[in-house]
Design an enzyme around this catalytic site. Structure first.
Site, mmCIF file in Angstrom:
data_model
loop_
_atom_site.group_PDB
_atom_site.id
_atom_site.type_symbol
_atom_site.label_atom_id
_atom_site.label_comp_id
_atom_site.label_asym_id
_atom_site.label_seq_id
_atom_site.Cartn_x
_atom_site.Cartn_y
_atom_site.Cartn_z
ATOM 1 N N ASP A 1 -2.654 -5.001 0.385
ATOM 2 C CA ASP A 1 -2.399 -6.372 0.672
ATOM 3 C C ASP A 1 -2.868 -6.773 1.944
ATOM 4 O OD1 ASP A 1 -0.875 -4.421 2.445
ATOM 5 O OD2 ASP A 1 1.057 -5.052 1.906
ATOM 6 N N MET B 1 0.990 -1.091 0.086
ATOM 7 C CA MET B 1 0.180 -0.088 0.149
ATOM 8 C C MET B 1 0.960 1.364 -0.138
ATOM 9 S SD MET B 1 -2.934 -1.165 2.627
ATOM 10 C CE MET B 1 -4.018 0.395 2.415
ATOM 11 N N HIS B 2 0.391 2.233 -0.319
ATOM 12 C CA HIS B 2 0.614 3.874 0.084
ATOM 13 C C HIS B 2 1.662 4.308 -1.029
ATOM 14 C CE1 HIS B 2 -1.318 2.853 3.651
ATOM 15 N NE2 HIS B 2 -0.279 2.257 4.172
#
EC number: 2.7.1.17
Length: 484
Positions: free
Chosen positions: A235, A79-80
């Site tokens: 995830d 992520m991110h």
């Protein structure tokens, strides 16, 4: 057949399942992380494509007929990450990853704007995407001026697979631009970072179609063109789908590179001051909360590199029976910390070392330090209104029974070990591909595995662990006082 692709930090995993959700085969493509400066963590998105192609090619070599029968593909990803594209979809710079903390000044500035916590339900952490774009604007203005699209890592793979700029709710909730309650981009928050919705991908739910496989790739892999690519998930939400952690009250503890204490919620329950993440789940009408520690199994991997012993050898030296904590404590803040401190500057430490502190004592302290970090997350979830009565263990670190005993005792709740099988993010992604392709009932597909064994807290050591946890809690402000 259904294919799950999980883009992790260390590689891409491709996993095939059949209609009965039996795993047919899996393959892997490796990735490396670049750390050009302290606190930086980057990857070249082209390497994601290469790793995914390697993994799918290996599946084709081993299971050509099954791969040819794939009807749905699901995506999961770290992520991110800030993947920046120009108007021609050319990558403008290496992707700034989830564990990159360079933008902590920008994160603090955005977090000081009360709209961010009100709309997203979260602190603006340095690892989130929005402060990374603010950093690029401040430090690489010529690149920022060319940004036409911002994609999360798995959605860059989607662009390669489908030609579409699409994301979904669970991953997008970790950008600090999503209205998490309303499940849509916030124009106000985008404007606060000098962006607008034209630079964002369109949004679908994780169980919905999010593009179709391009004919060129279908021909290369011997697959049917037009296979449905599901919205997928970040995830942790994908792992939750794989574990069947989708109903309120269900929870898991993940011992991967980072550590996650994840709880499924049936409603939106923000409490940003606790430093708990409140995100959309991959299933429609669902949310989740999680405490996140940045270095879980990575702490043991670090010790492994220092000592020259692999992780299994280190934990094996402790034996089978849980020991009372020694006087040595470890803070697992090798990359800073999120829950509960939101501190990008803090770093890890050993305290209480003596001449008698051998390798086994250091290993024990590392395992306990991570267990106590999970206890911090449990307390933060409690403050956010979520009570957990048990958790299921997933991730590579969960292979250590000693570690699971320490976690159960530190948390004071049972830790369930699932029956043998692959129930991680790639499996969850494959499930989402099945749901999207067949319009299946998500709750009928995302069921939990059987529990092979439950590890109960060691009540005889509960008092010793409680004392060690209080010592652990007292160390953060002391270490923080001498951190730059």
């Amino acid at each position: 057949m259904y294919l799950g692709l999980d883009l992790g930090t260390s590689g891409v995993k491709a996993l095939l399942i059949d209609g009965a959700q039996r795993v047919v085969g899996s393959a892997h493509g490796d990735l490396d992380v670049s750390r050009p400066h302290p606190g930086w963590s980057e990857q070249d998105p082209a390497h994601w494509v290469q790793a995914a192609d390697t993994a799918v090619a290996a599946l084709k070599a081993a299971h050509p007929n099954e791969l040819a029968a794939v009807r749905g593909i699901g995506l999961s990803g770290q992520m991110h990450g800030a993947t920046l594209l120009d108007a021609g979809d050319k990558v403008l710079r290496p992707c700034i990853l989830w564990n990159d903390t360079r933008s902590y000044h920008e994160a603090a500035a955005l977090d000081a704007d009360p709209r961010f916590r009100k709309i997203t339900g979260n602190i603006v952490f340095p690892g989130f995407t929005a402060p990374k774009l603010a950093w690029v604007k401040n430090n690489e203005p010529e690149i920022f001026a060319k940004v036409a699209k911002v994609l999360l890592p798995k959605d860059f793979l989607r662009l390669w697979l489908t030609g579409e700029h699409i994301s979904e709710m669970s991953d997008s909730a970790g950008t600090a631009w999503l209205d998490v309650a309303q499940r849509r981009w916030s124009p106000d928050l985008l404007a606060a970072t000098n962006l607008d919705e034209r630079q964002m991908p369109s949004l679908v739910e994780g169980t919905q179609a999010g593009g179709l496989l391009r004919a060129e790739l279908a021909a290369k892999w011997g697959m049917h063109p037009g296979a449905v690519v599901a919205g997928g998930a970040g995830d942790n939400a994908a792992s939750a789908c794989g574990m069947g952690t989708v109903k309120p009250g269900a929870a898991f503890v993940s011992l991967g590179t980072s550590g996650v204490l994840f709880a499924a919620n049936g409603s939106y329950l923000p409490n940003p001051q606790s430093a708990v993440h409140t995100f959309c789940h991959a299933l429609p009408g669902a949310w989740h909360q999680m405490g996140v520690i940045l270095s879980a199994a990575d702490s043991l991997n670090w010790l492994s590199e220092i000592t020259g012993k692999d992780a299994g050898e280190l934990t094996g030296e402790l034996g089978d029976d849980l020991k009372a904590p020694s006087c040595v404590s470890f803070l697992p803040y090798l990359s800073g910390e999120r829950t509960p401190h939101n501190d990008a500057v803090i770093r890890g430490s050993f305290t209480g070392l003596g001449h008698e502190s051998d390798r086994a004592v250091l290993t024990q302290a590392v395992l306990e330090g991570v267990a106590f970090a999970f206890r911090d997350s449990l307390e933060a979830l409690h403050a956010a209104g979520t009570e957990l009565t048990r958790v299921t263990a997933i991730g590579g670190g969960s292979r250590s029974r000693y570690w699971l005993k320490a976690i159960a005792t530190a948390l004071g709740i049972p830790v369930d070990i699932p029956a043998d099988g692959d129930f991680g993010a790639a499996f969850g992604a494959a499930r989402l591909g099945l749901i999207a392709a067949e319009d299946a009932d998500p709750h009928a597909i995302c069921t939990p595995p059987e529990t092979a064994e439950s590890i109960e807290p060691d009540r005889a050591l509960s008092s010793a662990f409680a004392d060690a946890y209080q010592r652990y809690r007292a160390l953060y402000p002391a270490i923080r006082g001498v951190s730059s």
